[in-house]
Design an enzyme around this catalytic site. Structure first.
Site, short mmCIF file in Angstrom:
data_model
loop_
_atom_site.label_atom_id
_atom_site.label_comp_id
_atom_site.label_asym_id
_atom_site.label_seq_id
_atom_site.Cartn_x
_atom_site.Cartn_y
_atom_site.Cartn_z
N HIS A 198 0.82 -1.22 0.00
CA HIS A 198 0.00 0.00 0.00
C HIS A 198 0.84 1.25 0.00
CE1 HIS A 198 -3.00 -3.02 0.79
NE2 HIS A 198 -3.71 -2.23 0.02
N GLU A 439 -10.14 -11.72 -4.58
CA GLU A 439 -8.71 -11.50 -4.31
C GLU A 439 -8.13 -12.58 -3.40
OE1 GLU A 439 -8.15 -7.70 -2.43
OE2 GLU A 439 -10.03 -7.83 -1.34
N ASP A 463 -3.69 -8.80 -4.01
CA ASP A 463 -3.84 -9.81 -2.96
C ASP A 463 -3.94 -11.22 -3.55
OD1 ASP A 463 -3.66 -8.60 -0.41
OD2 ASP A 463 -5.52 -7.53 -0.84
N CYS A 510 -8.87 -4.45 -10.60
CA CYS A 510 -8.56 -3.17 -9.98
C CYS A 510 -7.22 -3.22 -9.23
CB CYS A 510 -9.68 -2.71 -9.05
SG CYS A 510 -9.94 -3.82 -7.67
C1 PEP Z 1 -5.91 -5.80 -4.66
O1 PEP Z 1 -5.69 -6.55 -3.70
O2 PEP Z 1 -5.53 -6.05 -5.82
C2 PEP Z 1 -6.65 -4.55 -4.47
C3 PEP Z 1 -7.03 -3.81 -5.49
O3 PEP Z 1 -6.88 -4.14 -3.21
P1 PEP Z 1 -5.75 -3.50 -2.26
O4 PEP Z 1 -4.53 -3.26 -3.09
O5 PEP Z 1 -6.31 -2.25 -1.70
O6 PEP Z 1 -5.55 -4.56 -1.24
MG MG Z 2 -6.73 -6.26 -1.81
#
Ligand code: PEP
Ligand code: MG
Length: 578
Positions: A198, A439, A463, A510
């Site tokens: 993140h 995910e 994830d 995403c």
């Molecule tokens: C992911 O896991 O790909 C996702 C879009 O969610 P985050 O990156 O916020 O965990």
């Molecule tokens: Mg995620």
């Protein structure tokens, strides 16, 4: 000054040239030295002055808080001010300076160790969490005492808007990174982190060249040294020679020119050479990114990561504050889709809230699991999202689903939130769509069932890759093992896309894969028709799509999906892009 280069993981492209500014973890740097008897009074004075300086800083931050950020930040600052005024903390530290005849920094550290020990014995979660506040205040004090560049950073931003400052840190928490959004910097580099952590995602959203996992950048680079950050290649050059500098100035200009050219396709309809329409949506972390979204040409928001609204504060945002944030985005996006993901807190996304305890492991109590354990979190957020749905085209997305029973419990809570609004005569979209993040491998393998019970699916490849390969996405020591092209990851993505197509439900990606132009053709060939990514990546991905012959690519990708060896898959994906 010797010149050298470092190699890391590029997370945000572009080239920047500037001066290093070291972000320190002051606690790691405290040295111990003796103070002669006659110097003790002066040392205590130095300690008192540091306290005064930190108090002034906090009061100044208090005054300067923009209205949109006020909320609980006042309480947070007040807690910090209260710690600074705490008699036992002040007297205890001065006593150590006198008795141990040591420097103020060392005395503060000893005092902190004692306090932390006490905090750890508390059974009350709220009290235990206050430990974090004490640590943050102590960090501030130490930075003042150590003469750190706090003031300089401010001066820098005043003199040149931070335009030539490159932040060099060992690591930055997502909470810190989101604060950087309020300052302007030219670049951002860290020692640790994974490409889809993140911190990396936020670095990307700062829209400045960024590189992570450089291992020892924080140790090797000195304050004010000139550095080049090549965010496209993942290379940092420290103290470059004049020739190298000139070369990079040229490359920087070329890169800027390419960006300008890309902006020409902003209004072009996104479709492949053979006419298949593709939807490009934006990922956001706050309601402040709207201008950026409009500039990117995104036709909606595919992922609003709401957990960032919960960071840098001690209490979560209440219903009203959340409602305003969601409503602002809905209004700004008019009829375009705004997919709001419910709270995905936990693991590397920690908020340090005083009344919500999250797991700090990737496999623990996080995201939907947390919201189902503490249904009041869900209730407040559902009500806020539903109320905002009256003002635009909002959809709800649930993160980290594993089983249908979690989904059913979630639906019950959503239905209950709807009932309370109906009773209160508060308008909302009664037919609001509900989607789920795919995910976790268990969900991807069972994608058909999720597609049946949901309105849409969104694949979180960040994830999904982490959990399929058992590789922590934040850990730079295993970053070489983190690869979304692994045949098993591709199988799960393909399975999810197919399930959505069979049941007529839209499926998007995403995760960070969606914004990687090396993977655009692969995803198109796998049947993906909706991508959601950081706004800064949209035009490059669009350019790739405009050049893609879908028929041809699909045939090659079908062959790639039959491969069982990562090395071969990687080679074929490379060829696909030639
Ligand atoms: C992911 O896991 O790909 C996702 C879009 O969610 P985050 O990156 O916020 O965990
Ligand atoms: Mg995620």
């Amino acid at each position: 000054m010797s010149s050298f280069s470092l190699h890391g993981v590029a997370v945000s492209s572009g080239i920047t040239i500037g001066k290093a500014h070291l972000i320190s973890n002051a606690l790691l740097e405290v040295a111990h030295y003796e103070i002669p008897e006659k110097g003790i009074a002066a040392e205590i004075k130095r300690f008192n002055e540091a306290i005064k300086s930190v108090k002034n800083d906090l009061n100044a931050i208090h005054k300067a808080l923009p209205k949109s950020l006020v909320g609980d930040l006042h309480a947070f600052l007040n807690t910090h001010l209260a710690i600074l005024a705490d008699k036992s903390f002040l007297d205890g530290t001065k006593k150590i300076i006198r008795q141990e005849q040591c420097n103020a920094e060392w005395a503060i550290k000893l005092q902190l160790d004692m306090i932390i020990e006490q905090f750890d014995t508390f059974t009350d979660a709220y009290l235990r969490e206050r430990k974090q506040d004490v640590i943050q205040v102590v960090e501030r004090m130490l930075k003042v005492l150590l003469g750190h560049q706090r003031a300089k950073l401010n001066n820098g931003s005043k003199q040149n808007n931070g335009k030539d400052i490159i932040l060099v840190a060992h690591d930055i928490s997502p909470a810190d990174a989101i604060q950087f959004k309020h300052n302007q910097f030219a670049g951002f580099i860290t020692d640790v982190g994974g490409a889809t952590s993140h911190t990396a995602i936020l670095a990307r959203s700062l829209n400045i060249p960024s590189i992570i996992a450089l291992q020892r950048a924080r140790d090797l680079i000195k304050e004010d040294e000139v550095i080049i950050v090549d965010g496209s290649q993942g290379v940092v050059i420290v103290n470059p020679s004049k020739e190298i500098l000139d070369q990079y100035v040229l490359r920087q200009q070329q890169w800027q020119l390419e960006q300008q050219k890309l902006s020409l396709i902003k209004a072009t309809v996104t479709k492949t050479v053979d006419g298949t329409a593709i939807t490009l949506l934006a990922n956001i972390e706050s309601d402040e990114s709207i201008a950026e979204i409009h500039a990117s040409g995104a036709t909606g928001i595919g992922l609003f990561r709401t957990e960032f609204l919960y960071m840098n504060r001690s209490l979560p945002p209440d219903e009203e504050e959340q409602f305003i944030a969601y409503k602002n985005v809905a209004l700004a996006m008019k009829k375009s889709a705004v997919i709001i993901r419910t709270l995905d807190l936990g693991a590397d996304k920690q908020a340090n809230l005083s009344n919500i305890e999250t797991s700090n492991t990737a496999l623990g109590l996080r995201a939907v699991r947390l919201c189902l354990t503490e249904p009041h979190i869900f209730h407040t957020q559902f009500r806020a999202i539903l109320r905002a749905s009256h003002y635009g085209n909002i959809k709800i997305l649930i993160p980290m689903l594993t089983s249908l029973s979690e989904l059913r419990q979630t639906k019950l809570l959503l239905a209950h939130a709807k009932e309370t609004l109906i009773k209160e005569n508060i308008p909302f979209n009664q037919h609001i769509q509900l989607g789920g993040m795919i995910e976790i491998p268990a969900a991807a393998l069972n994608a058909k069932a999720f597609a049946r019970e949901l309105d849409f699916l969104s694949i979180g490849t960040n994830d999904l890759t982490q959990y399929t390969l058992a590789v922590d996405r934040t850990d730079s020591t295993v970053a070489h093992l983190y690869n979304s092209l692994h045949p098993s990851v591709l199988f799960l993505i393909a399975n999810t896309i197919e399930a959505g197509a069979k049941l007529g439900k839209s499926v998007s990606v995403c995760g960070e894969m969606a914004g990687d132009i090396q993977l655009t053709k692969l995803l198109l060939g796998m049947g993906l028709r909706q991508f959601s990514m950081h706004p800064s990546q949209i035009l490059s991905v669009k350019q790739r799509i405009l050049q893609t012959n879908l028929n041809k690519v699909t045939k090659v990708v079908n062959r790639i999906l039959k491969m069982d060896d990562l090395a071969k898959t990687e080679m074929q994906v490379k060829k696909l892009n030639l």
